[in-house]
Design an enzyme around this catalytic site. Structure first.
Site, PDB file in Angstrom:
ATOM      1  N   VAL A 201      -5.493   3.223  46.043  1.00 49.60           N
ATOM      2  CA  VAL A 201      -4.887   1.975  45.558  1.00 49.60           C
ATOM      3  C   VAL A 201      -5.650   1.429  44.362  1.00 49.60           C
ATOM      4  O   VAL A 201      -5.073   0.844  43.442  1.00 49.60           O
ATOM      5  CB  VAL A 201      -4.848   0.933  46.712  1.00 49.60           C
ATOM      6  CG1 VAL A 201      -4.455  -0.450  46.215  1.00 49.60           C
ATOM      7  CG2 VAL A 201      -3.876   1.411  47.797  1.00 49.60           C
ATOM      8  N   SER A 213      -0.997   1.124  40.323  1.00 50.62           N
ATOM      9  CA  SER A 213       0.016   2.184  40.385  1.00 50.62           C
ATOM     10  C   SER A 213       1.141   1.813  41.353  1.00 50.62           C
ATOM     11  O   SER A 213       2.309   2.127  41.108  1.00 50.62           O
ATOM     12  CB  SER A 213      -0.615   3.524  40.749  1.00 50.62           C
ATOM     13  OG  SER A 213      -1.381   3.423  41.927  1.00 50.62           O
ATOM     14  N   ASP A 230      -5.574   3.719  51.260  1.00 51.44           N
ATOM     15  CA  ASP A 230      -6.917   3.585  50.698  1.00 51.44           C
ATOM     16  C   ASP A 230      -7.949   3.500  51.811  1.00 51.44           C
ATOM     17  O   ASP A 230      -7.655   3.055  52.919  1.00 51.44           O
ATOM     18  CB  ASP A 230      -7.017   2.335  49.813  1.00 51.44           C
ATOM     19  CG  ASP A 230      -8.100   2.472  48.749  1.00 51.44           C
ATOM     20  OD1 ASP A 230      -7.765   2.792  47.591  1.00 51.44           O
ATOM     21  OD2 ASP A 230      -9.287   2.273  49.090  1.00 51.44           O
ATOM     22  N   ASP A 248      -8.847   7.168  55.852  1.00 54.08           N
ATOM     23  CA  ASP A 248      -9.533   8.185  55.053  1.00 54.08           C
ATOM     24  C   ASP A 248      -8.594   9.374  54.820  1.00 54.08           C
ATOM     25  O   ASP A 248      -8.119   9.979  55.782  1.00 54.08           O
ATOM     26  CB  ASP A 248     -10.782   8.617  55.839  1.00 54.08           C
ATOM     27  CG  ASP A 248     -11.614   9.645  55.100  1.00 54.08           C
ATOM     28  OD1 ASP A 248     -11.177  10.139  54.043  1.00 54.08           O
ATOM     29  OD2 ASP A 248     -12.711   9.964  55.615  1.00 54.08           O
ATOM     30  N   HIS A 274     -10.705  12.107  44.958  1.00 53.27           N
ATOM     31  CA  HIS A 274     -10.866  13.263  44.050  1.00 53.27           C
ATOM     32  C   HIS A 274     -11.961  14.222  44.497  1.00 53.27           C
ATOM     33  O   HIS A 274     -12.324  15.143  43.767  1.00 53.27           O
ATOM     34  CB  HIS A 274     -11.113  12.828  42.596  1.00 53.27           C
ATOM     35  CG  HIS A 274     -10.095  11.866  42.084  1.00 53.27           C
ATOM     36  ND1 HIS A 274      -8.752  12.113  42.196  1.00 53.27           N
ATOM     37  CD2 HIS A 274     -10.206  10.646  41.504  1.00 53.27           C
ATOM     38  CE1 HIS A 274      -8.084  11.084  41.703  1.00 53.27           C
ATOM     39  NE2 HIS A 274      -8.934  10.172  41.279  1.00 53.27           N
TER      40      HIS A 274
END
Ligand SMILES: C[S@@+](CC[C@H](N)C(=O)[O-])C[C@H]1O[C@@H](n2cnc3c(N)ncnc32)[C@H](O)[C@@H]1O
Length: 386
Positions: A201, A213, A230, A248, A274
């Protein structure tokens, strides 16, 4: 009065394209006043910022149900406030049948809008000689106020780059230049009823910070509901058509549970941690089981494949445990029926669901569909001419 829940909003969006009886029945089931509140909030959310020199009131009256009336206060700072009731000072009164307004806000049928509404000017009654400029100039400013309100019904969404900047997402302009690729892949689906899962988020720990977003997708896809996932609690950002989920993306059990509850999704966008392991875990849980056939799975920020701090490789060739490694494996999976080891037999699993890959720098789109067509027939020789 409580707000419409996500399921109710989806029902209303579906009914927006249905026949008159079904639409009016749905409005009556959901409660006309609750529907009206959603419409007013949606109009304000979508509206272009106004450029006016003083606050102007614009009134919306809804018919086709018990009388309902709302005031939009269009302010010089560009914002539009809204409340129930009416205003003596309104410059315009817009009258809409509530079913027609649902069609214009959430439907796909694009009739010329003015056909469905009446607009009465009350400029002369509301003219404020002290606060206003010359009479004609003030008339023009008041039109701007009404145009801003009606842009929330009529105006198509600006392009995604513009929306990314408006809502402070990082998808265009500086860090990334992703939005033209998103437009290329998603523009054709703008008016579909969609469920979008947005992993990541933004806005760090704050309950109501970030969400750029999610807002961008809400504006771009007028008939979609968006789930924002998130690791931090982001519930302060919940609003009509947006629901946040805290957890998670690397927790398989939790991910499967919430996706079972809120999916299947049409679009999944992984802009989360990421961390390479996390990207692969989320893809493993979501792609085959929780993304609809015809759907698209997007992975952002694949630069971490080359970054040991994210579990990537410090090398020019990303290894199999990275997100770039995942994409390379999916290129093989796409061709699963051609593998000489499989001899034309489908591998099943993810391979039989990958129908396309589009890879840009730091960004991949993975298309889901049925990837079973028998492959190249066996009678075609398996060796080339010498
Ligand atoms: C780059 S930001 C998202 C930006 C946002 N998508 C946008 O475009 O405006 C990444 C988000 O991922 C979240 N995040 C980090 N680790 C996560 C995890 N393991 N699971 C879920 N979300 C995570 C962070 O809290 C952060 O809010």
């Amino acid at each position: 009065m409580d707000q419409l829940g996500l399921d109710e909003i989806e029902r209303l969006i579906g009914a927006a394209d249905a026949g008159d009886d079904e639409l009016r029945g749905t409005i009556s089931d959901l409660g006309a006043a609750r529907v009206a509140r959603l419409l007013v909030e949606e109009i304000v959310f979508r509206a272009d910022p106004a450029n006016v020199h003083r606050t102007f009131d614009v009134v919306l009256e809804l018919t086709g149900t018990q009388p309902l009336s709302y005031v939009f206060q269009v302010r010089p700072d560009g914002r539009i406030e809204h409340s129930e009731g009416t205003s003596e000072n309104a410059v315009h009164v817009i009258t809409y049948d509530i079913a027609d307004l649902v069609r214009d806000v959430f439907g796909t049928v694009r009739t010329p809008r003015p056909v469905r509404r009446a607009i009465r000017s009350r400029f002369e009654e509301s003219h404020d000689a002290a606060a206003d400029r010359g009479l004609l100039e003030s008339v023009l400013y008041s039109q701007r106020a009404t145009a801003a309100v009606l842009s929330g019904v009529d105006a198509p969404a600006p392009d995604l780059g513009h929306l990314s900047a408006r809502y402070l997402s990082d998808k265009w302009g500086g860090l990334h230049w992703f939005t033209p690729h998103y437009e290329w892949h998603l523009a054709g689906r703008r008016h579909e009823r969609l469920r979008i899962l947005d992993i990541g988020v933004g806005g760090f720990e704050g309950r109501d910070t970030g969400g750029g977003s999610m807002l961008m997708w809400r504006r771009y896809f007028p008939r979609a509901v968006i789930f924002g996932m998130d690791i931090f609690d982001k519930s302060g950002l919940d609003q009509p058509r947006i629901k946040t989920l805290r957890g998670d993306q690397n927790d398989e059990e939790w991910l499967d549970r919430v996706a079972t509850e809120h999916g299947p999704f049409d679009i999944v966008i992984d802009d989360g941690s990421h961390v390479n392991e996390h990207v692969r875990t989320s893809f493993g849980v979501l792609f085959e089981k929780h993304l609809r056939p015809g759907g698209i799975y997007v992975i952002e920020d694949m630069w971490t494949s080359y970054c040991p701090g994210y579990g990537g490789d410090d090398a020019a060739e990303a290894g199999p445990a990275t997100s770039v490694g995942l994409i390379k494996q999916l290129v093989d999976a796409l061709h699963h029926e051609e593998h000489h080891v499989a001899a034309g037999v489908a591998d099943g699993g993810v391979a039989s669901w990958v129908t396309g890959l589009s890879v840009y720098r730091n960004l991949a789109f993975i298309s889901k569909g049925v990837n079973i067509d028998g492959g190249i027939p066996r009678f075609i020789p398996r060796r080339g001419l010498a």
